[in-house]
Design a protein around this motif. Structure first.
Motif, PDB file in Angstrom:
ATOM      1  N   ALA A 104       7.648  -5.809  12.512  1.00  0.00           N
ATOM      2  CA  ALA A 104       8.804  -5.367  11.729  1.00  0.00           C
ATOM      3  C   ALA A 104       8.479  -5.381  10.239  1.00  0.00           C
ATOM      4  O   ALA A 104       8.828  -4.453   9.505  1.00  0.00           O
ATOM      5  CB  ALA A 104      10.003  -6.254  12.023  1.00  0.00           C
ATOM      6  N   THR A 128      10.174 -13.606  10.806  1.00  0.00           N
ATOM      7  CA  THR A 128      10.365 -12.213  11.200  1.00  0.00           C
ATOM      8  C   THR A 128       9.049 -11.661  11.757  1.00  0.00           C
ATOM      9  O   THR A 128       7.985 -11.879  11.183  1.00  0.00           O
ATOM     10  CB  THR A 128      10.821 -11.370   9.997  1.00  0.00           C
ATOM     11  OG1 THR A 128      12.103 -11.860   9.549  1.00  0.00           O
ATOM     12  CG2 THR A 128      10.958  -9.901  10.366  1.00  0.00           C
ATOM     13  N   PRO A 129       9.075 -10.960  12.889  1.00  0.00           N
ATOM     14  CA  PRO A 129       7.843 -10.452  13.497  1.00  0.00           C
ATOM     15  C   PRO A 129       7.020  -9.593  12.545  1.00  0.00           C
ATOM     16  O   PRO A 129       7.561  -8.822  11.750  1.00  0.00           O
ATOM     17  CB  PRO A 129       8.355  -9.628  14.686  1.00  0.00           C
ATOM     18  CG  PRO A 129       9.688 -10.224  15.009  1.00  0.00           C
ATOM     19  CD  PRO A 129      10.267 -10.652  13.697  1.00  0.00           C
ATOM     20  N   SER A 173      20.560 -15.192   8.935  1.00  0.00           N
ATOM     21  CA  SER A 173      20.546 -14.208  10.021  1.00  0.00           C
ATOM     22  C   SER A 173      19.334 -14.423  10.922  1.00  0.00           C
ATOM     23  O   SER A 173      18.354 -15.052  10.520  1.00  0.00           O
ATOM     24  CB  SER A 173      20.501 -12.791   9.435  1.00  0.00           C
ATOM     25  OG  SER A 173      21.635 -12.520   8.651  1.00  0.00           O
ATOM     26  N   PRO A 174      19.368 -13.896  12.143  1.00  0.00           N
ATOM     27  CA  PRO A 174      18.194 -13.996  13.024  1.00  0.00           C
ATOM     28  C   PRO A 174      16.965 -13.361  12.374  1.00  0.00           C
ATOM     29  O   PRO A 174      17.073 -12.347  11.683  1.00  0.00           O
ATOM     30  CB  PRO A 174      18.622 -13.219  14.273  1.00  0.00           C
ATOM     31  CG  PRO A 174      20.121 -13.280  14.266  1.00  0.00           C
ATOM     32  CD  PRO A 174      20.515 -13.234  12.815  1.00  0.00           C
ATOM     33  N   ALA A 175      15.807 -13.963  12.585  1.00  0.00           N
ATOM     34  CA  ALA A 175      14.557 -13.454  12.001  1.00  0.00           C
ATOM     35  C   ALA A 175      13.980 -12.375  12.903  1.00  0.00           C
ATOM     36  O   ALA A 175      12.947 -12.554  13.553  1.00  0.00           O
ATOM     37  CB  ALA A 175      13.567 -14.601  11.826  1.00  0.00           C
ATOM     38  N   ASP A 176      14.673 -11.228  12.926  1.00  0.00           N
ATOM     39  CA  ASP A 176      14.266 -10.156  13.831  1.00  0.00           C
ATOM     40  C   ASP A 176      14.056  -8.818  13.130  1.00  0.00           C
ATOM     41  O   ASP A 176      13.769  -7.813  13.793  1.00  0.00           O
ATOM     42  CB  ASP A 176      15.305  -9.998  14.948  1.00  0.00           C
ATOM     43  CG  ASP A 176      16.729  -9.796  14.417  1.00  0.00           C
ATOM     44  OD1 ASP A 176      16.886  -9.531  13.203  1.00  0.00           O
ATOM     45  OD2 ASP A 176      17.680  -9.913  15.217  1.00  0.00           O
ATOM     46  N   GLY A 177      14.213  -8.780  11.803  1.00  0.00           N
ATOM     47  CA  GLY A 177      13.997  -7.547  11.070  1.00  0.00           C
ATOM     48  C   GLY A 177      15.207  -6.649  10.964  1.00  0.00           C
ATOM     49  O   GLY A 177      15.119  -5.565  10.364  1.00  0.00           O
ATOM     50  N   TYR A 178      16.340  -7.100  11.486  1.00  0.00           N
ATOM     51  CA  TYR A 178      17.523  -6.242  11.466  1.00  0.00           C
ATOM     52  C   TYR A 178      18.485  -6.572  10.323  1.00  0.00           C
ATOM     53  O   TYR A 178      19.462  -5.863  10.117  1.00  0.00           O
ATOM     54  CB  TYR A 178      18.237  -6.289  12.819  1.00  0.00           C
ATOM     55  CG  TYR A 178      17.417  -5.592  13.885  1.00  0.00           C
ATOM     56  CD1 TYR A 178      17.443  -4.207  14.006  1.00  0.00           C
ATOM     57  CD2 TYR A 178      16.577  -6.317  14.721  1.00  0.00           C
ATOM     58  CE1 TYR A 178      16.674  -3.556  14.955  1.00  0.00           C
ATOM     59  CE2 TYR A 178      15.793  -5.680  15.676  1.00  0.00           C
ATOM     60  CZ  TYR A 178      15.841  -4.299  15.784  1.00  0.00           C
ATOM     61  OH  TYR A 178      15.053  -3.648  16.713  1.00  0.00           O
ATOM     62  N   TYR A 207      10.042  -1.806  17.219  1.00  0.00           N
ATOM     63  CA  TYR A 207      11.026  -1.982  16.141  1.00  0.00           C
ATOM     64  C   TYR A 207      11.108  -0.674  15.352  1.00  0.00           C
ATOM     65  O   TYR A 207      10.081  -0.069  15.043  1.00  0.00           O
ATOM     66  CB  TYR A 207      10.567  -3.116  15.236  1.00  0.00           C
ATOM     67  CG  TYR A 207      11.368  -3.250  13.951  1.00  0.00           C
ATOM     68  CD1 TYR A 207      12.529  -4.000  13.920  1.00  0.00           C
ATOM     69  CD2 TYR A 207      10.949  -2.625  12.780  1.00  0.00           C
ATOM     70  CE1 TYR A 207      13.259  -4.131  12.756  1.00  0.00           C
ATOM     71  CE2 TYR A 207      11.687  -2.746  11.613  1.00  0.00           C
ATOM     72  CZ  TYR A 207      12.830  -3.494  11.602  1.00  0.00           C
ATOM     73  OH  TYR A 207      13.549  -3.618  10.445  1.00  0.00           O
ATOM     74  N   PRO A 208      12.324  -0.209  15.007  1.00  0.00           N
ATOM     75  CA  PRO A 208      13.637  -0.797  15.305  1.00  0.00           C
ATOM     76  C   PRO A 208      14.275  -0.135  16.527  1.00  0.00           C
ATOM     77  O   PRO A 208      14.082   1.042  16.782  1.00  0.00           O
ATOM     78  CB  PRO A 208      14.423  -0.478  14.040  1.00  0.00           C
ATOM     79  CG  PRO A 208      13.876   0.866  13.625  1.00  0.00           C
ATOM     80  CD  PRO A 208      12.414   0.866  14.010  1.00  0.00           C
ATOM     81  N   GLU A 209      15.063  -0.901  17.215  1.00  0.00           N
ATOM     82  CA  GLU A 209      15.796  -0.374  18.370  1.00  0.00           C
ATOM     83  C   GLU A 209      17.273  -0.177  18.063  1.00  0.00           C
ATOM     84  O   GLU A 209      17.980   0.469  18.832  1.00  0.00           O
ATOM     85  CB  GLU A 209      15.662  -1.338  19.546  1.00  0.00           C
ATOM     86  CG  GLU A 209      14.248  -1.550  20.044  1.00  0.00           C
ATOM     87  CD  GLU A 209      14.213  -2.527  21.202  1.00  0.00           C
ATOM     88  OE1 GLU A 209      14.258  -2.049  22.354  1.00  0.00           O
ATOM     89  OE2 GLU A 209      14.161  -3.746  20.960  1.00  0.00           O
TER      90      GLU A 209
END
Length: 311
Positions: free
Chosen positions: A255, A251-252, A81-86, A25-27
């Motif tokens: 991240a 969220t991971p 929003s998705p729990a992905d750190g973005y 992270y982040p990509e």
């Protein structure tokens, strides 16, 4: 041949899995949601965070202003929003406390995780310089015989309720009260309100024509040092109006850890120090565990404050 094809697919799957596992992270670009219009202290700090994030990771971060519903629209967009750190958000104290308490939030407290708290707003009750009162006691005496209109960021917000509590304790009422997305120099100069809840950043352009009759801070405002503290003018608890960085639950950890390290560095930057000096904001970094304990304590105290609305 079939065995060879199967082995090839298995190898590709293994390589693909390793590649995914090694991805860090982040990509891709990160959006930082600001639930208020541009220009205030938190907005300025978010732009510093975005700059440091890009420098540290090589991946762009951008600030997206999503005002509406006194912060609710922006907060809801983050937490849905998705729990992905973005997608991350800057939340004022009201978003995880008073809004869920009042049942007006389209989310639950459990839907969010705090990365950390990073600032206390230089918040105040402001009036025109020529107003015939310099503190809450003088405002109360004046308001008993004269109409005084009050502008704020929303009836459900903590500053507004603290101001109403001050009026209750001092025995007066405002002639009118109106919620605005922004209260600034024009709110006073146009006569839309006689006193306003606002921050130093929003009245810097007219600071020579404005005074603070109550500072909602722990220490006197550097820009308005003569403004008396709210806590010295009323009894009971008062609230520092903190703001922090939040993400959707789940969220991971990778991240969250990277975000925390970057934001802490941003708060120690020369740009952040300059913002603090100019606006009087208290800028710091309080990590997740300490921040959550503070949020939990404030939640209970805010619940007691809002219970007075029903009395």
């Amino acid at each position: 041949m079939k065995s060879l094809v199967s082995a090839t697919f298995a190898l590709l799957a293994t390589v693909s899995g390793v590649t995914m596992a090694l991805a860090e992270y982040p990509e891709r670009p990160v959006s930082i949601i600001e639930p208020w219009p541009p220009g205030d202290v938190d907005d300025q700090l978010l732009r510093v965070i975005a700059e440091v994030f890009t420098q540290e990771t090589g991946v762009p971060a951008k600030v997206v202003n999503r005002p509406g519903g006194f912060g609710l629209e922006g907060a809801a967009s983050v937490l849905s929003s998705p729990a992905d750190g973005y997608t991350i958000g800057s939340f004022l104290i009201d978003i995880p406390t008073s809004y869920p308490i009042l049942g007006i939030a389209p989310y639950a407290r459990e839907d969010m995780e705090v990365i950390g708290l990073n600032m206390n707003f230089p918040f105040m009750l402001a009036a025109r310089k020529d107003a015939p009162y310099n503190n809450l006691a003088e405002l109360a005496a004046y308001a008993k015989d004269n109409p005084v209109s009050f502008g704020h960021f929303g009836f459900e917000t903590i500053p507004a309720q603290q101001t109403f509590e001050a009026a209750r304790q001092l025995g007066f009422s405002f002639s009118t009260e109106t919620g605005y997305e922004v209260t600034d120099c024009t709110t006073l100069s146009n006569g839309d309100a006689d006193v306003i809840n606002t921050t130093v950043a929003l009245v810097l352009a007219c600071k020579d024509d404005v005074k603070a009759i109550a500072a909602y801070t722990e220490a006197p405002l550097s820009v308005f040092p003569d403004g008396p503290l709210l806590r010295d003018q009323i009894s009971g608890p008062t609230f520092t109006l903190w703001s922090g960085i939040f993400v959707p639950k789940g969220t991971p950890q990778e991240a969250k850890d990277k975000l925390a390290a970057i934001i802490e560095k941003a708060m120690q930057s020369d740009q952040a120090k300059q913002i603090a000096e100019t606006t009087g904001a208290e800028i710091y970094w309080q990590p997740a565990a300490e921040a959550q304990a503070r949020i939990d304590a404030d939640f209970e105290a805010v619940k007691a404050l809002f219970a007075k609305m029903k009395q």
